[in-house]
Design an enzyme around this catalytic site. Structure first.
Site, PDB file in Angstrom:
ATOM      1  N   ASP A  60      31.671  81.721  22.960  1.00 58.39           N
ATOM      2  CA  ASP A  60      31.386  82.676  21.888  1.00 58.39           C
ATOM      3  C   ASP A  60      29.979  83.260  22.084  1.00 58.39           C
ATOM      4  O   ASP A  60      29.780  84.475  22.023  1.00 58.39           O
ATOM      5  CB  ASP A  60      31.490  81.931  20.552  1.00 58.39           C
ATOM      6  N   GLU A 132      37.312  82.992  24.998  1.00 58.82           N
ATOM      7  CA  GLU A 132      35.937  82.498  24.858  1.00 58.82           C
ATOM      8  C   GLU A 132      35.705  81.294  25.769  1.00 58.82           C
ATOM      9  O   GLU A 132      34.672  81.188  26.429  1.00 58.82           O
ATOM     10  CB  GLU A 132      35.644  82.141  23.400  1.00 58.82           C
TER      11      GLU A 132
END
Lengths: 238, 238
Positions: A60, A132
């Site tokens: 992320d 991610e």
């Protein structure tokens, strides 16, 4: 972690071909593809496998930096406010799951049987999370430049579309579209002034879908609309 | 941007000595230190100067990646949930302004006259934002390794304190402490169940300070407490 099985190695190889990057540490890529449900299932038969949750956390931040750096360097005229809006839109579940579909990530996921049955392979939240995790695996295996080489071209299209206004992140408009499509009515806003500024509720068919606080009526409504949009999109996926 | 003035160059040099890094591009460091109020003031006398707002945007992502990477690599036993909590605490205004004070960043700020008069040099929000801008300047000038060399040692102390539980990020406890100190009373929670789960209001002296939504009563209260803590801390600074 134990050795990879031959079937698993074959899956990794196919994905490596699509993203045009060969991992030095294959286990990193494997971990990035392991959903919690698969890790749990393997742990039950005493095969020690880690899920991709920790990688997802790191990834992320990796993707956010890539998006922020692109905005900063390639759009020098954009203000902090614009960059911030575009970043939220690009690093969102909606965008990341679309990119995941472009590299057919769903096909390469390792899922538990339950998750498989309930359609986990096409669920946006799982796809975005896995992308991610892949970003983190690329970062750990080859550094930030590797992440750029593999993912920047996908993200750039979205960045450009949002910056140029082709894509919309006006949540009030988006909510209106969604509400008409799903509820055949329009959202209503109920806004009151209080000590903290304004509090706005978005009401659809008599139900509160979002509450927003803001220093102006407009801001409070915008925030309430954003929450409602996210709530509706998330609940559609589950 | 125009050339730097001698006085400005001297300020930069002193800060470079403290952070033990010499910038190739001095203007990057200068921009990182320019508060909007200073840029506005200079623009009025036709000196084209950019504020640190865009750098701050990039620096936020740089610091987050540094914190996330440290957590991922150095605390392999920490879960995604723990890492996420620690990240929020470490990349917060409270922590970043403390680090800014350690390198005496307030002393090196370029501020407009109005901001100077109202105590901008010691304001936590300005200090934290400037530290983020410095992180971005380091990143652009020397790459991620340079950011690590300069800032990791400061961040590591906080990461360790939060991971080991020495520092608290329990917002309900924090709110209780703040409320007793400032209002001489305890916060009250009013929580109702609704279609979205639970909605909780934190009420202090009859005023709503935060609203939280959650899938459990506990979660809704925690979120409401977090909002109230942030509201109180922010309003104390202004």
């Amino acid at each position: 972690m134990e050795e990879l099985r031959n079937g698993e190695r074959a899956v990794l190889k196919e994905l490596e071909r699509i993203i045009e990057y060969e991992f030095t540490d294959k286990k990193l890529l494997f971990t990035a593809l392991c959903h919690t449900s698969y890790a749990n299932e393997m742990n039950q038969i005493n095969r020690a496998i880690e899920s991709n949750e920790r990688l997802e956390f790191l990834g992320d931040a990796v993707i956010e930096l890539l998006v922020c750096e692109t905005l900063y360097k390639e759009f020098p005229e954009s203000s902090e406010g614009e960059m911030s809006q575009v970043k939220s839109a690009v690093a969102s579940e909606e965008t990341l799951s679309e990119i995941a579909k472009k590299i057919r990530l769903g096909h390469f996921l390792f899922l538990g049987k339950g998750e498989e049955k309930t359609g986990g392979r096409t669920r946006n939240s799982i796809l975005a999370d896995t992308l991610e995790a892949i970003a983190a695996a690329l970062y750990l295996d080859g550094g930030f430049q590797t992440v750029k080489n593999v993912l920047k071209k996908y993200l750039d299209n979205y960045i450009l579309d949002y910056i140029s206004g082709k894509k919309i992140f006006d949540y009030k408009t988006k909510l209106q579209e969604l509400t008409q499509e799903l509820f055949k009515c329009l959202p209503k806003y109920k806004t009151v002034e209080n000590q903290r500024g304004f509090t706005s509720q978005v009401i659809i068919n008599g139900t509160v879908y979002g509450i927003g606080q803001g220093i102006s009526k407009k801001e409070a409504e915008k925030i309430a609309a954003e929450k409602a949009v996210k709530l509706i999109l998330n609940s559609r996926e589950v």
